[in-house]
Design a protein around this motif. Structure first.
Motif, PDB file in Angstrom:
ATOM      1  N   VAL A 186     -99.831  62.733  -8.201  1.00 25.47           N
ATOM      2  CA  VAL A 186    -100.674  62.281  -9.301  1.00 25.47           C
ATOM      3  C   VAL A 186    -100.825  60.774  -9.208  1.00 25.47           C
ATOM      4  CG1 VAL A 186    -100.985  62.235 -11.800  1.00 25.47           C
ATOM      5  CG2 VAL A 186     -99.833  64.179 -10.729  1.00 25.47           C
ATOM      6  N   LEU A 187    -102.084  60.330  -9.022  1.00 21.41           N
ATOM      7  CA  LEU A 187    -102.388  58.902  -8.900  1.00 21.41           C
ATOM      8  C   LEU A 187    -103.440  58.476  -9.921  1.00 21.41           C
ATOM      9  CD1 LEU A 187    -102.532  58.651  -4.999  1.00 21.41           C
ATOM     10  CD2 LEU A 187    -100.779  57.680  -6.492  1.00 21.41           C
ATOM     11  N   ASP A 188    -103.540  59.188 -11.020  1.00 22.84           N
ATOM     12  CA  ASP A 188    -104.545  58.858 -12.031  1.00 22.84           C
ATOM     13  C   ASP A 188    -104.325  57.457 -12.597  1.00 22.84           C
ATOM     14  OD1 ASP A 188    -105.465  61.442 -11.689  1.00 22.84           O
ATOM     15  OD2 ASP A 188    -104.323  62.235 -13.395  1.00 22.84           O
ATOM     16  N   LEU A 203     -99.187  68.685   1.120  1.00 25.26           N
ATOM     17  CA  LEU A 203     -99.818  68.334  -0.141  1.00 25.26           C
ATOM     18  C   LEU A 203    -100.860  69.380  -0.515  1.00 25.26           C
ATOM     19  CD1 LEU A 203     -99.840  66.149  -2.329  1.00 25.26           C
ATOM     20  CD2 LEU A 203    -101.690  65.022  -1.071  1.00 25.26           C
ATOM     21  N   ARG A 204    -100.719  69.903  -1.740  1.00 23.89           N
ATOM     22  CA  ARG A 204    -101.616  70.956  -2.214  1.00 23.89           C
ATOM     23  C   ARG A 204    -102.492  70.496  -3.383  1.00 23.89           C
ATOM     24  NH1 ARG A 204     -99.654  76.125  -0.723  1.00 23.89           N
ATOM     25  NH2 ARG A 204    -100.390  77.048  -2.675  1.00 23.89           N
ATOM     26  N   ILE A 205    -101.989  69.581  -4.207  1.00 19.72           N
ATOM     27  CA  ILE A 205    -102.723  69.115  -5.388  1.00 19.72           C
ATOM     28  C   ILE A 205    -102.731  67.592  -5.381  1.00 19.72           C
ATOM     29  CG2 ILE A 205    -102.833  69.111  -7.900  1.00 19.72           C
ATOM     30  CD1 ILE A 205    -101.274  71.755  -7.843  1.00 19.72           C
ATOM     31  N   LEU A 206    -103.932  67.011  -5.492  1.00 18.90           N
ATOM     32  CA  LEU A 206    -104.077  65.558  -5.500  1.00 18.90           C
ATOM     33  C   LEU A 206    -104.939  65.165  -6.696  1.00 18.90           C
ATOM     34  CD1 LEU A 206    -103.761  62.745  -4.260  1.00 18.90           C
ATOM     35  CD2 LEU A 206    -105.749  63.251  -2.802  1.00 18.90           C
ATOM     36  N   HIS A 207    -104.372  64.302  -7.567  1.00 18.61           N
ATOM     37  CA  HIS A 207    -105.091  63.820  -8.740  1.00 18.61           C
ATOM     38  C   HIS A 207    -105.434  62.348  -8.559  1.00 18.61           C
ATOM     39  CE1 HIS A 207    -103.818  67.093 -11.860  1.00 18.61           C
ATOM     40  NE2 HIS A 207    -104.177  67.595 -10.692  1.00 18.61           N
ATOM     41  N   LEU A 208    -106.732  62.038  -8.611  1.00 19.95           N
ATOM     42  CA  LEU A 208    -107.221  60.668  -8.486  1.00 19.95           C
ATOM     43  C   LEU A 208    -108.226  60.368  -9.595  1.00 19.95           C
ATOM     44  CD1 LEU A 208    -107.665  60.560  -4.606  1.00 19.95           C
ATOM     45  CD2 LEU A 208    -106.089  59.152  -5.926  1.00 19.95           C
ATOM     46  N   SER A 209    -107.940  60.827 -10.776  1.00 22.17           N
ATOM     47  CA  SER A 209    -108.855  60.643 -11.892  1.00 22.17           C
ATOM     48  C   SER A 209    -108.790  59.220 -12.435  1.00 22.17           C
ATOM     49  CB  SER A 209    -108.511  61.649 -13.009  1.00 22.17           C
ATOM     50  OG  SER A 209    -109.295  61.435 -14.144  1.00 22.17           O
ATOM     51  N   ASN A 210    -110.001  58.696 -12.800  1.00 19.16           N
ATOM     52  CA  ASN A 210    -110.083  57.390 -13.446  1.00 19.16           C
ATOM     53  C   ASN A 210    -109.425  56.292 -12.601  1.00 19.16           C
ATOM     54  OD1 ASN A 210    -110.742  55.526 -15.363  1.00 19.16           O
ATOM     55  ND2 ASN A 210    -109.503  56.424 -17.007  1.00 19.16           N
ATOM     56  N   CYS A 211    -109.848  56.218 -11.361  1.00 17.58           N
ATOM     57  CA  CYS A 211    -109.282  55.227 -10.438  1.00 17.58           C
ATOM     58  C   CYS A 211    -110.324  54.229  -9.942  1.00 17.58           C
ATOM     59  CB  CYS A 211    -108.653  55.921  -9.237  1.00 17.58           C
ATOM     60  SG  CYS A 211    -107.108  56.770  -9.591  1.00 17.58           S
ATOM     61  N   ASN A 231    -108.715  66.258  -7.873  1.00 18.94           N
ATOM     62  CA  ASN A 231    -109.351  65.836  -9.111  1.00 18.94           C
ATOM     63  C   ASN A 231    -109.859  64.412  -8.937  1.00 18.94           C
ATOM     64  OD1 ASN A 231    -110.107  65.128 -11.690  1.00 18.94           O
ATOM     65  ND2 ASN A 231    -108.299  65.976 -12.686  1.00 18.94           N
ATOM     66  N   LEU A 232    -111.194  64.267  -8.898  1.00 15.88           N
ATOM     67  CA  LEU A 232    -111.835  62.965  -8.751  1.00 15.88           C
ATOM     68  C   LEU A 232    -112.679  62.636  -9.978  1.00 15.88           C
ATOM     69  CD1 LEU A 232    -112.956  63.315  -5.021  1.00 15.88           C
ATOM     70  CD2 LEU A 232    -111.091  61.907  -5.891  1.00 15.88           C
ATOM     71  N   SER A 233    -112.306  63.145 -11.108  1.00 20.21           N
ATOM     72  CA  SER A 233    -113.097  62.949 -12.324  1.00 20.21           C
ATOM     73  C   SER A 233    -112.991  61.517 -12.836  1.00 20.21           C
ATOM     74  CB  SER A 233    -112.627  63.919 -13.413  1.00 20.21           C
ATOM     75  OG  SER A 233    -111.280  63.668 -13.751  1.00 20.21           O
ATOM     76  N   MET A 234    -114.013  61.124 -13.634  1.00 17.62           N
ATOM     77  CA  MET A 234    -114.056  59.824 -14.301  1.00 17.62           C
ATOM     78  C   MET A 234    -113.893  58.667 -13.323  1.00 17.62           C
ATOM     79  SD  MET A 234    -112.116  60.550 -17.927  1.00 17.62           S
ATOM     80  CE  MET A 234    -110.719  61.392 -17.203  1.00 17.62           C
ATOM     81  N   ASN A 235    -114.681  58.726 -12.260  1.00 16.75           N
ATOM     82  CA  ASN A 235    -114.740  57.630 -11.311  1.00 16.75           C
ATOM     83  C   ASN A 235    -116.163  57.089 -11.252  1.00 16.75           C
ATOM     84  OD1 ASN A 235    -112.045  57.153  -9.873  1.00 16.75           O
ATOM     85  ND2 ASN A 235    -112.210  59.388  -9.824  1.00 16.75           N
ATOM     86  N   GLN A 236    -116.501  56.402 -10.167  1.00 18.60           N
ATOM     87  CA  GLN A 236    -117.813  55.786 -10.024  1.00 18.60           C
ATOM     88  C   GLN A 236    -118.559  56.343  -8.806  1.00 18.60           C
ATOM     89  OE1 GLN A 236    -117.155  51.542  -9.955  1.00 18.60           O
ATOM     90  NE2 GLN A 236    -115.986  51.566 -11.863  1.00 18.60           N
ATOM     91  N   ILE A 237    -118.307  57.569  -8.488  1.00 14.30           N
ATOM     92  CA  ILE A 237    -118.955  58.204  -7.338  1.00 14.30           C
ATOM     93  C   ILE A 237    -120.384  58.564  -7.715  1.00 14.30           C
ATOM     94  CG2 ILE A 237    -118.850  60.151  -5.737  1.00 14.30           C
ATOM     95  CD1 ILE A 237    -115.841  60.298  -6.314  1.00 14.30           C
ATOM     96  N   ASP A 238    -121.351  58.114  -6.907  1.00 17.68           N
ATOM     97  CA  ASP A 238    -122.751  58.432  -7.174  1.00 17.68           C
ATOM     98  C   ASP A 238    -123.367  59.322  -6.109  1.00 17.68           C
ATOM     99  OD1 ASP A 238    -122.863  56.689  -5.084  1.00 17.68           O
ATOM    100  OD2 ASP A 238    -124.076  55.175  -6.092  1.00 17.68           O
ATOM    101  N   GLU A 239    -122.611  59.641  -5.080  1.00 15.05           N
ATOM    102  CA  GLU A 239    -123.157  60.487  -4.025  1.00 15.05           C
ATOM    103  C   GLU A 239    -122.021  61.210  -3.310  1.00 15.05           C
ATOM    104  OE1 GLU A 239    -126.102  60.138  -0.101  1.00 15.05           O
ATOM    105  OE2 GLU A 239    -125.443  58.348  -1.186  1.00 15.05           O
ATOM    106  N   ILE A 240    -122.219  62.480  -3.075  1.00 16.34           N
ATOM    107  CA  ILE A 240    -121.259  63.269  -2.311  1.00 16.34           C
ATOM    108  C   ILE A 240    -121.760  63.335  -0.873  1.00 16.34           C
ATOM    109  CG2 ILE A 240    -120.028  65.460  -2.137  1.00 16.34           C
ATOM    110  CD1 ILE A 240    -120.802  66.010  -5.015  1.00 16.34           C
TER     111      ILE A 240
END
Length: 509
Positions: A186-188, A203-211, A231-240
């Motif tokens: 967890v690195l939120d 590693l099975r679960i990686l949290h990078l929310s709000n980073c 989990n990459l929620s609440m970031n500034q990603i504009d393109e996948i």
């Protein structure tokens, strides 16, 4: 899944507060150590010294406790009294003022599984000089900005690591390469700008929310060969990026970013993708179902919070709606599939907007086609009727015998019959006077009606002859004239052109 792991590891800290009625107290409240209590819960011996404002532990504590609850105190170093404990499985020192590494005496704690050091004053984390048996380590809500490359190599059993709410801005890919049992990281709420390409086989679960992550590379997940959830929620990603690759990833959370479009290649390299969260992004155009052609196991899609544009005859409105809502539905909340523009379909579902635009026009086109077909049938019937009537008239004319005419000669009082040379424009109906229209189309006579001969034969009886006179005016035709026995008047057509100068002389009586 990550939150469940956290709850399962911290249950022994929260349950005593809820199950206070079943707690069995074993130590009397003496003034010497009344600041701490010892009780048994779930077969575990618990020493509870929380919220006491302690700088160090009281003396004469029983050292057989398996759970040490020391949170919300004023510890700045690890209490020396802990060295006398040997059965500890869980150590909670959260919300203190600790900043030093783990003490060496923890090496003797062979049963230690969980350590909670959250909300302390750590600014860095370095490796220990001893091997620890810790499985769950919570370092959240500190000030960590530096992590040693070998910081966790002395924890070979580490499974859960929480580094959220720190000041981490960079982590090397090899940081967790030696933690072969690490499953959840967890690195939120850190300051990581790019998804780290960690090299980890466990590693099975990686949290990078709000980073504040703005960059996501196509190969960011390749090094994590067992990754199931990110989990990459609440970031500034504009393109996948196209071909974001992972042969194991099942859950992808990209909610509350700035993503505005997808392509057919976006998820083409995620063959086991099952859960996709795209809530709160900048999507306007409704996706085509081809965007998920490479994801046969996709079962859950979250799209709430996007302002969909349903303008135009977009067949994806219906196809994608049916793809997401058909049994079993991939979207639990169908109300999230609504249109925000244009104004004529605002707050309508994708299906309703399709009916309002595409299908409605199609129905209108069908109505126009139906009207045109009916009109064509009516016109065809009328044309066919006219043709049939013309054919019938021609047939009746061909079956009618030739009309003969009588030629009057000045020199010969006897009429001479011959074939009629004058064809009338409209044939007269047999035994009936011509209509007004037919009379207008008949040839005009050059002589007056009074010059026409009277073909009524005289009767034998002079007395009766004296009572009637020859008709010489049109008014006489309207008077009643009795039939003279078996004698009948004979009406014969007159060949006007056969008489010189178009005149007809009266016969001598």
């Amino acid at each position: 899944m990550g939150s469940n792991v956290v709850l399962s590891t911290l249950w022994i800290w929260l349950v005593p507060m809820v199950w206070a009625g079943v707690v069995r107290r074993d130590v009397a409240f003496d003034t010497e150590f009344s600041s701490c209590t010892t009780y048994t819960l779930g077969g575990l011996r618990i020493l509870d010294c929380r919220n006491r404002g302690l700088n160090e532990l009281p003396d004469n504590l029983e050292n057989d406790a398996q759970v040490l609850l020391l949170s919300n105190n004023n510890f700045r170093i690890f209490p020396m009294q802990l060295s006398s404990f040997s059965q500890v499985q869980t150590l909670d020192l959260s919300s203190n003022y600790l900043s030093l590494p783990l003490p060496d005496y923890l090496e003797q704690w062979e049963h230690l599984r969980t350590v909670n050091l959250s909300n302390n004053l750590y600014e860095s984390w370095i490796s220990n000089d001893f091997t620890s048996t810790v499985k769950n380590l919570d370092l959240s809500r500190n000030k960590i900005n530096v992590i040693d490359d070998q910081a966790f190599t002395t924890m070979p059993n580490l499974r859960f690591l929480d580094l959220s709410e720190n000041r981490i801005n960079d982590l090397k890919p090899e940081t967790f390469s030696e933690t072969h049992n690490l499953e959840t990281l967890v690195l939120d709420r850190n300051y990581i700008s790019t998804v780290p390409n960690f090299q980890s086989s466990s590693l099975r679960i990686l949290h990078l929310s709000n980073c504040q992550i703005a960059n996501l590379n196509a190969n960011s997940l390749v090094g994590m060969s067992s990754l199931l959830e990110i989990n990459l929620s609440m970031n500034q990603i504009d393109e996948i990026p196209d071909n974001l690759a992972s042969q194991t990833l099942q859950e992808l959370n990209l909610s509350y970013n700035s993503i505005y479009s997808l392509t057919d290649l976006t998820f083409s390299s995620l063959p086991h993708l099952a859960v996709l969260d795209l809530r709160g992004n900048e999507f306007r155009e409704v996706w085509s179902t081809s965007r998920f052609a490479s994801n046969p196991f996709l079962r859950e899609v979250y799209v709430k919070g996007n302002r969909w544009n349903c303008e135009g005859f977009n067949v994806s409105l219906l196809l994608t709606y049916e793809y997401l809502t058909k049994d079993p539905p991939k979207v639990a909340d169908r109300a999230s599939l609504i249109c925000y523009s244009p104004s004529n379909v605002t707050q309508m579902s994708w299906q309703q907007a399709y009916i309002q635009t595409w299908h409605a026009s199609e129905s209108s086109f069908t109505s126009y086609t139906t009207i045109a077909v009916i009109a064509g049938i009516v016109i065809g019937v009328l044309v066919t009727s006219c043709v049939c009537r013309c054919l019938m008239n021609n047939s009746s004319e061909s079956q009618r015998p030739p009309t003969r005419s009588t030629v009057l000669s000045v020199n010969s009082p006897t009429p001479q019959p011959r074939v009629e040379t004058v064809v009338l424009r409209i044939p007269l109906t047999e035994d009936l006077p011509p209509s007004y229209d037919e009379a207008l189309l008949m040839p005009r006579l050059n002589s007056s009606f009074h010059s026409l001969p009277d073909f009524v034969e005289e009767e034998d009886e002079p007395s009766r002859r004296s009572n009637y006179r020859r008709s010489r005016s049109i008014g006489d035709l309207t008077e009643f004239r009795p039939r003279l026995g078996d004698r009948r008047s004979i009406r014969r057509p007159v060949d006007v052109h056969g008489i010189p100068n178009g005149r007809i002389d009266e016969r001598d009586e």
